[in-house]
Design a protein around this motif. Structure first.
Motif, mmCIF file in Angstrom:
data_model
loop_
_atom_site.group_PDB
_atom_site.id
_atom_site.type_symbol
_atom_site.label_atom_id
_atom_site.label_comp_id
_atom_site.label_asym_id
_atom_site.label_seq_id
_atom_site.Cartn_x
_atom_site.Cartn_y
_atom_site.Cartn_z
ATOM 1 N N VAL A 1 61.368 -37.089 35.941
ATOM 2 C CA VAL A 1 62.485 -36.572 35.140
ATOM 3 C C VAL A 1 62.021 -35.529 34.130
ATOM 4 N N SER A 2 60.954 -35.828 33.402
ATOM 5 C CA SER A 2 60.500 -34.896 32.364
ATOM 6 C C SER A 2 60.096 -33.553 32.951
ATOM 7 N N GLN A 3 59.526 -33.570 34.155
ATOM 8 C CA GLN A 3 59.144 -32.308 34.798
ATOM 9 C C GLN A 3 60.377 -31.452 35.082
ATOM 10 N N HIS A 4 61.441 -32.100 35.564
ATOM 11 C CA HIS A 4 62.667 -31.368 35.866
ATOM 12 C C HIS A 4 63.347 -30.883 34.595
ATOM 13 N N ILE A 5 63.270 -31.680 33.534
ATOM 14 C CA ILE A 5 63.876 -31.255 32.271
ATOM 15 C C ILE A 5 63.176 -30.003 31.750
ATOM 16 N N LYS A 6 61.853 -30.024 31.758
ATOM 17 C CA LYS A 6 61.093 -28.881 31.234
ATOM 18 C C LYS A 6 61.231 -27.639 32.119
ATOM 19 N N ALA A 7 61.382 -27.862 33.429
ATOM 20 C CA ALA A 7 61.517 -26.725 34.344
ATOM 21 C C ALA A 7 62.949 -26.216 34.431
ATOM 22 N N GLY A 8 63.894 -26.992 33.876
ATOM 23 C CA GLY A 8 65.296 -26.595 33.936
ATOM 24 C C GLY A 8 65.964 -26.898 35.261
ATOM 25 N N THR A 9 65.291 -27.662 36.134
ATOM 26 C CA THR A 9 65.839 -27.948 37.466
ATOM 27 C C THR A 9 66.701 -29.204 37.499
ATOM 28 N N LEU A 10 66.743 -29.963 36.396
ATOM 29 C CA LEU A 10 67.576 -31.160 36.389
ATOM 30 C C LEU A 10 69.055 -30.802 36.521
ATOM 31 N N ASP A 11 69.420 -29.620 36.044
ATOM 32 C CA ASP A 11 70.811 -29.181 36.140
ATOM 33 C C ASP A 11 71.286 -29.182 37.590
ATOM 34 N N THR A 12 70.379 -28.832 38.497
ATOM 35 C CA THR A 12 70.729 -28.776 39.920
ATOM 36 C C THR A 12 71.164 -30.142 40.427
ATOM 37 N N PHE A 13 70.464 -31.195 39.978
ATOM 38 C CA PHE A 13 70.806 -32.544 40.409
ATOM 39 C C PHE A 13 72.159 -32.984 39.848
ATOM 40 N N LEU A 14 72.472 -32.513 38.647
ATOM 41 C CA LEU A 14 73.679 -32.974 37.966
ATOM 42 C C LEU A 14 74.964 -32.358 38.525
ATOM 43 N N ILE A 15 74.866 -31.187 39.137
ATOM 44 C CA ILE A 15 76.082 -30.529 39.637
ATOM 45 C C ILE A 15 76.392 -30.899 41.076
ATOM 46 N N ARG A 16 75.492 -31.612 41.740
ATOM 47 C CA ARG A 16 75.749 -32.029 43.114
ATOM 48 C C ARG A 16 76.610 -33.292 43.134
ATOM 49 N N PRO A 17 77.405 -33.483 44.203
ATOM 50 C CA PRO A 17 78.303 -34.648 44.280
ATOM 51 C C PRO A 17 77.588 -35.926 44.730
ATOM 52 N N VAL A 18 76.377 -36.120 44.241
ATOM 53 C CA VAL A 18 75.580 -37.308 44.543
ATOM 54 C C VAL A 18 74.929 -37.754 43.246
ATOM 55 N N SER A 19 74.787 -39.056 43.056
ATOM 56 C CA SER A 19 74.178 -39.589 41.839
ATOM 57 C C SER A 19 72.838 -38.921 41.557
ATOM 58 N N ALA A 20 72.644 -38.512 40.312
ATOM 59 C CA ALA A 20 71.371 -37.896 39.920
ATOM 60 C C ALA A 20 70.225 -38.875 40.115
ATOM 61 N N TRP A 21 70.479 -40.167 39.877
ATOM 62 C CA TRP A 21 69.442 -41.180 40.058
ATOM 63 C C TRP A 21 68.975 -41.219 41.508
ATOM 64 N N ILE A 22 69.914 -41.187 42.449
ATOM 65 C CA ILE A 22 69.578 -41.204 43.873
ATOM 66 C C ILE A 22 68.763 -39.969 44.235
ATOM 67 N N GLN A 23 69.189 -38.817 43.763
ATOM 68 C CA GLN A 23 68.487 -37.572 44.092
ATOM 69 C C GLN A 23 67.062 -37.569 43.535
ATOM 70 N N LEU A 24 66.903 -38.034 42.300
ATOM 71 C CA LEU A 24 65.579 -38.053 41.682
ATOM 72 C C LEU A 24 64.669 -39.074 42.361
ATOM 73 N N ALA A 25 65.227 -40.224 42.746
ATOM 74 C CA ALA A 25 64.424 -41.257 43.408
ATOM 75 C C ALA A 25 63.910 -40.778 44.759
ATOM 76 N N THR A 26 64.685 -39.944 45.434
ATOM 77 C CA THR A 26 64.279 -39.465 46.761
ATOM 78 C C THR A 26 63.580 -38.116 46.719
ATOM 79 N N ASP A 27 63.520 -37.503 45.562
ATOM 80 C CA ASP A 27 62.868 -36.198 45.453
ATOM 81 C C ASP A 27 61.399 -36.302 45.851
ATOM 82 N N ARG A 28 61.012 -35.522 46.841
ATOM 83 C CA ARG A 28 59.645 -35.537 47.366
ATOM 84 C C ARG A 28 59.244 -36.950 47.834
ATOM 85 N N PHE A 29 60.194 -37.642 48.465
ATOM 86 C CA PHE A 29 59.943 -38.980 49.006
ATOM 87 C C PHE A 29 58.738 -38.941 49.945
#
Length: 262
Positions: free
Chosen positions: A83-111
């Motif tokens: 999470v902190s990496q995405h916050i600092k890179a500004g990429t967390l916004d991408t997860f928040l605008i998608r119609p899928v839970s941000a938690w699900i997207q972050l948990a599967t990111d680079r699975f």
């Protein structure tokens, strides 16, 4: 939601499998690395017959139940700590605008499915310990309950660690202490630690319910610290309370997040 999770995980798995040598090398490497924890236990018992009153097989049983739960979470949800990496890179916004839970997207990111080797190693140790101990079959029902409880507790810890990063974006080691640190503590009988620490992980931070309290029931052992016997069965309740706290913390983190504007 479950279907979405596995679709996203499968996408990353296919991408990783495109490089089979790297994929399997990482899988074998993960198995060997986690094997070092078992090697430490074996070295200890090469010089003694018991650890705080527990035999080698009993310690391996506690290690196995904790590690199966932890490695499953390590494979399926540990990427929340990015999470902190995405916050600092500004990429967390991408997860928040998608119609899928941000938690699900972050948990599967680079699975990374190659972490399966760690799950297999932990499962093998648990299987050996259960066979070697010859456990009372009337108490064996608690073993799958222990694993499920451990999965919920470790998932909650990773979620809490992720939520904490909304406030402490430059302190990833804090989240590691919650997750990997908790696993290290639960690998051994809690009787090797001081009474104050054990009280803390029993009544405040419920790590004792991953494998210690229910493990005492399975092994037919009394608690060296004298806790009431009904405590052996409170694991699911403790896991549920921690999960609810984790959900609340995560929602607070998302609610108070402010975009970097990048």
């Amino acid at each position: 939601m479950v279907r979405t999770y596995f679709l996203l995980a499968w996408t990353w798995t296919r991408a990783a499998a495109a490089y089979p040598v790297s994929f399997w090398a990482m899988a074998v490497g993960g198995l060997l690395v986690t094997g070092l924890d078992v090697a430490v236990i074996l070295v200890v018992f090469a010089n003694t017959t018991s650890l705080a009153g527990f035999s080698r097989e009993e310690v391996l049983f506690l290690y196995g139940t904790s590690s199966v739960a932890f490695t499953l979470c390590d494979m399926f949800v540990s990427n929340i700590d990015r999470v902190s990496q995405h916050i600092k890179a500004g990429t967390l916004d991408t997860f928040l605008i998608r119609p899928v839970s941000a938690w699900i997207q972050l948990a599967t990111d680079r699975f990374t499915a190659n972490r399966l080797g760690r799950v297999l190693q932990a499962s093998a140790v648990l299987g050996y310990a259960v066979t070697a101990l010859g456990l009372d079959v009337r108490r064996a029902w608690m073993i799958p309950v222990m694993v499920v409880t451990g999965v919920v507790i470790f998932t909650s810890l990773w979620t809490l660690a992720g939520a904490l990063q909304f406030a402490l974006t430059d302190a990833p080691e804090v989240s590691s202490s919650l997750t990997y640190g908790s696993h290290q503590l639960s690998q051994y009988p809690l009787s090797i630690y001081g009474r104050d620490l054990v009280s803390g992980v029993t009544y405040v931070f419920p790590l004792a319910f991953i494998n210690w309290q229910p493990g005492l029931y399975v092994l037919g052992r009394d608690d060296p610290f004298g806790t009431p016997e009904f405590m052996r069965f409170l694991g699911p309740a403790a896991a549920l309370v921690l999960a609810l706290l984790a959900v609340l913390a995560w929602r607070q983190g998302i609610r108070h997040y402010r975009s970097t504007g990048s």
